[in-house]
Design an enzyme around this catalytic site. Structure first.
Site, PDB file in Angstrom:
ATOM      1  N   HIS A 254       2.001   3.998  -2.589  1.00  0.00           N
ATOM      2  CA  HIS A 254       2.295   5.552  -2.249  1.00  0.00           C
ATOM      3  C   HIS A 254       3.009   6.632  -3.488  1.00  0.00           C
ATOM      4  O   HIS A 254       2.381   7.211  -4.493  1.00  0.00           O
ATOM      5  CB  HIS A 254       1.824   5.986  -1.163  1.00  0.00           C
ATOM      6  CG  HIS A 254      -0.265   6.131  -0.378  1.00  0.00           C
ATOM      7  ND1 HIS A 254      -0.771   6.509  -1.142  1.00  0.00           N
ATOM      8  CD2 HIS A 254      -0.155   5.542   0.685  1.00  0.00           C
ATOM      9  CE1 HIS A 254      -1.683   6.432  -0.794  1.00  0.00           C
ATOM     10  NE2 HIS A 254      -1.676   6.030   1.062  1.00  0.00           N
TER      11      HIS A 254
ATOM     12  N   HIS B 158       1.054  -1.041  -0.341  1.00  0.00           N
ATOM     13  CA  HIS B 158      -0.051   0.049   0.101  1.00  0.00           C
ATOM     14  C   HIS B 158       0.729   1.106   0.246  1.00  0.00           C
ATOM     15  O   HIS B 158       0.374   2.249  -0.861  1.00  0.00           O
ATOM     16  CB  HIS B 158      -1.269  -0.182   0.977  1.00  0.00           C
ATOM     17  CG  HIS B 158      -1.353   1.288   1.246  1.00  0.00           C
ATOM     18  ND1 HIS B 158      -2.885   0.958   1.491  1.00  0.00           N
ATOM     19  CD2 HIS B 158      -1.583   2.510   1.816  1.00  0.00           C
ATOM     20  CE1 HIS B 158      -3.945   2.243   1.251  1.00  0.00           C
ATOM     21  NE2 HIS B 158      -2.749   2.868   1.643  1.00  0.00           N
ATOM     22  N   GLU B 159       1.667   1.061   0.816  1.00  0.00           N
ATOM     23  CA  GLU B 159       2.627   2.257   0.422  1.00  0.00           C
ATOM     24  C   GLU B 159       3.577   2.277  -0.029  1.00  0.00           C
ATOM     25  O   GLU B 159       3.606   3.667  -1.087  1.00  0.00           O
ATOM     26  CB  GLU B 159       3.470   2.268   2.453  1.00  0.00           C
ATOM     27  CG  GLU B 159       2.603   2.201   3.710  1.00  0.00           C
ATOM     28  CD  GLU B 159       1.881   3.349   3.851  1.00  0.00           C
ATOM     29  OE1 GLU B 159       1.656   4.238   3.408  1.00  0.00           O
ATOM     30  OE2 GLU B 159       0.552   2.532   4.067  1.00  0.00           O
TER      31      GLU B 159
HETATM   32 ZN   LIG Z   1      -2.647   4.865   2.398  1.00  0.00          ZN
END
Ligand SMILES: [Zn+2]
Length: 150
Positions: free
Chosen positions: A135, A131-132
């Site tokens: 980003h 997830h990170e």
């Molecule tokens: Zn996030």
């Protein structure tokens, strides 16, 4: 240290690719500390990427299960398996959905001292890494959701 403003929803910076950090200096250390303070100001939060606080650098801070990680230029160098995740994001409050992520990932990064570190994450930590790191490439979880939860 300072709490930075959290970028949310349609903010264009969430869709931008973050730039590699070429030198870990006092400024980078300050940003990492601010990211951690910002993270700690939000209840039930586990991690934050730099563009979520308006900075286009490849920096991620994670605080999960009482382990704090400050990652510079993190990259996934190996992944295996698959898991169905329930996922949300500080930048998309109130939105939750089901995603498919690897069950296990290996991340290579520099720590805040500039030393190379290798971390293997499974289950929730594997989800968090994916997830990170998404980003940092301007990708957000809502694009990967296979079913939104009401
Ligand atoms: Zn996030």
């Amino acid at each position: 240290m300072a709490i930075r403003q959290l970028r949310q929803d349609e903010d264009a910076i969430l869709r931008k690719k973050c730039k590699e950090v070429t030198k870990i200096d006092e400024k980078i250390e300050m940003i990492l500390n601010d990211m951690l303070e910002t993270l700690h100001s939000i209840p039930n939060s586990a991690a934050i990427a730099a563009n979520q606080v308006g900075i286009l650098k490849r920096l991620v801070v994670i605080d999960m299960e009482e382990v704090v990680m400050k990652l510079v230029n993190p990259e996934i160098i190996d992944s295996s398996g698959e898991q169905e995740c329930t996922e949300g994001c500080l930048s998309f409050p109130g939105k939750f959905g089901t995603t498919l992520r690897p069950q296990k990932v290996t991340v290579k990064a520099l720590n805040e001292k500039g030393e190379e570190i290798i971390i293997v994450g499974e289950d929730d930590l594997a989800k968090c890494f994916c997830h990170e790191l998404d980003h940092l490439d301007g990708e957000v979880f809502i694009d990967k959701v296979i079913a939104f939860l009401e």
